[in-house]
Design a protein around this motif. Structure first.
Motif, PDB file in Angstrom:
ATOM      1  N   GLN A 169     111.736  17.031  19.871  1.00 42.87           N
ATOM      2  CA  GLN A 169     111.685  18.118  20.843  1.00 42.87           C
ATOM      3  C   GLN A 169     110.692  17.831  21.954  1.00 42.87           C
ATOM      4  OE1 GLN A 169     111.666  22.195  19.828  1.00 42.87           O
ATOM      5  NE2 GLN A 169     112.945  21.966  18.010  1.00 42.87           N
ATOM      6  N   ALA A 213     111.681  17.234  26.067  1.00 44.58           N
ATOM      7  CA  ALA A 213     111.187  18.247  26.999  1.00 44.58           C
ATOM      8  C   ALA A 213     111.314  17.778  28.447  1.00 44.58           C
ATOM      9  CB  ALA A 213     109.742  18.591  26.679  1.00 44.58           C
ATOM     10  N   THR A 214     111.654  18.698  29.325  1.00 44.43           N
ATOM     11  CA  THR A 214     111.771  18.416  30.758  1.00 44.43           C
ATOM     12  C   THR A 214     110.531  18.949  31.473  1.00 44.43           C
ATOM     13  OG1 THR A 214     112.848  20.527  31.209  1.00 44.43           O
ATOM     14  CG2 THR A 214     114.269  18.690  30.555  1.00 44.43           C
ATOM     15  N   THR A 260     110.613  22.654  30.653  1.00 48.04           N
ATOM     16  CA  THR A 260     110.317  23.108  29.290  1.00 48.04           C
ATOM     17  C   THR A 260     109.059  22.484  28.698  1.00 48.04           C
ATOM     18  OG1 THR A 260     111.675  21.355  28.301  1.00 48.04           O
ATOM     19  CG2 THR A 260     112.775  23.449  28.833  1.00 48.04           C
ATOM     20  N   MET A 277     106.043  24.789  27.905  1.00 47.01           N
ATOM     21  CA  MET A 277     106.320  25.649  26.756  1.00 47.01           C
ATOM     22  C   MET A 277     106.117  24.892  25.452  1.00 47.01           C
ATOM     23  SD  MET A 277     108.915  26.116  24.291  1.00 47.01           S
ATOM     24  CE  MET A 277     110.450  25.571  25.045  1.00 47.01           C
ATOM     25  N   GLN A 278     106.643  23.652  25.373  1.00 48.70           N
ATOM     26  CA  GLN A 278     106.478  22.850  24.163  1.00 48.70           C
ATOM     27  C   GLN A 278     104.999  22.564  23.899  1.00 48.70           C
ATOM     28  OE1 GLN A 278     108.447  21.861  21.825  1.00 48.70           O
ATOM     29  NE2 GLN A 278     110.467  22.400  22.626  1.00 48.70           N
TER      30      GLN A 278
END
Length: 236
Positions: A135, A139-140, A143, A146-147
């Motif tokens: 994950q 992640a971009t 995102t 958030m991660q």
């Protein structure tokens, strides 16, 4: 903190080991007096060669004396005797003291980097690589923050606190996710609860308890999602 580590060799009947361990042995081990937290994993990989172990269990006690007292208790004797019912591949038991991370904050990482690393380890223990490194890698720019927050604050700080063990935190989390009607997160945390030592029976009781306080429709939906996950894990 004093840590207990149990390494299990490859059993004669892996499926029997998995089911018996999760449904019978772990609920018994969870009753050990003084056990502050525990976790286990079947996905044990070797480095450069096949792993000689099938399963690993880790438990935490306040100190060596607390662990010794737990092992000498009636429950401790039952746990020891019960290993003959599934651990046909033999086992190795280790225990040792660990240093608390973070000056003045036992068990809490001192820096953002340490919190992230600690959080990633918790995510890996609970959800495997798919719920941790994969994950993070996927992640971009959108995102990624958030991660980072989830890893550092949720798992690196809160899930690392010592006053409630991980199994209890899993049960609390599942109950809140049912109440919030978050089925995808519930499915994820059913897997995490199993990794943290909860049995399918205990998960069922959490969902039943939540049904009374959060509503029947939410609980019915949670049973549907939890059943699918347990079937995927071969536990239903």
């Amino acid at each position: 903190m004093h840590k207990l580590v149990v390494l299990y060799g490859h059993p004669k009947d892996p499926e029997h080991f998995r089911r018996y361990y999760v449904e019978t042995h772990l609920p018994l081990a969870a009753k050990l007096p003084g056990l502050k937290a525990s976790r286990f994993a079947f996905d044990v990989a070797g480095v450069g060669a096949d792993s000689p172990y099938f399963c690993i269990f880790e438990g935490e006690f306040a100190n060596a004396a607390a662990m010794a007292a737990a092992m000498e208790s009636e429950i401790g004797r039952q746990v020891h005797a019960d290993t003959e019912n599934y651990a046909t591949g033999g086992l190795t038991v280790l225990h040792f003291d660990t240093e608390a991370a973070g000056p003045g904050r036992p068990g809490i990482p001192a820096t953002a980097e340490e919190a992230f690393a600690a959080g990633l380890e918790v995510r890996r223990d609970m959800f495997g690589a798919a719920g941790a490194e994969d994950q993070i890698a996927a992640a971009t720019d959108f995102t990624g923050p958030m991660q980072d927050l989830v890893t550092r604050y949720c798992f690196g700080e809160i899930w690392q606190r010592q006053h409630i063990d991980r199994k209890t935190r899993s049960m609390i989390t599942m109950a809140m996710l049912v109440a919030l009607a978050r089925p995808n997160e519930l499915r994820t945390h059913v897997r995490g609860a199993i990794a943290n030592g909860a049995s399918p029976t205990e998960i069922r009781e959490v969902l039943l308890h939540t049904m009374i306080y959060a509503g029947v429709p939410a609980a019915v939906d949670s049973f549907r999602n939890a059943t699918e996950v347990l079937k995927e894990m071969g536990l239903e």
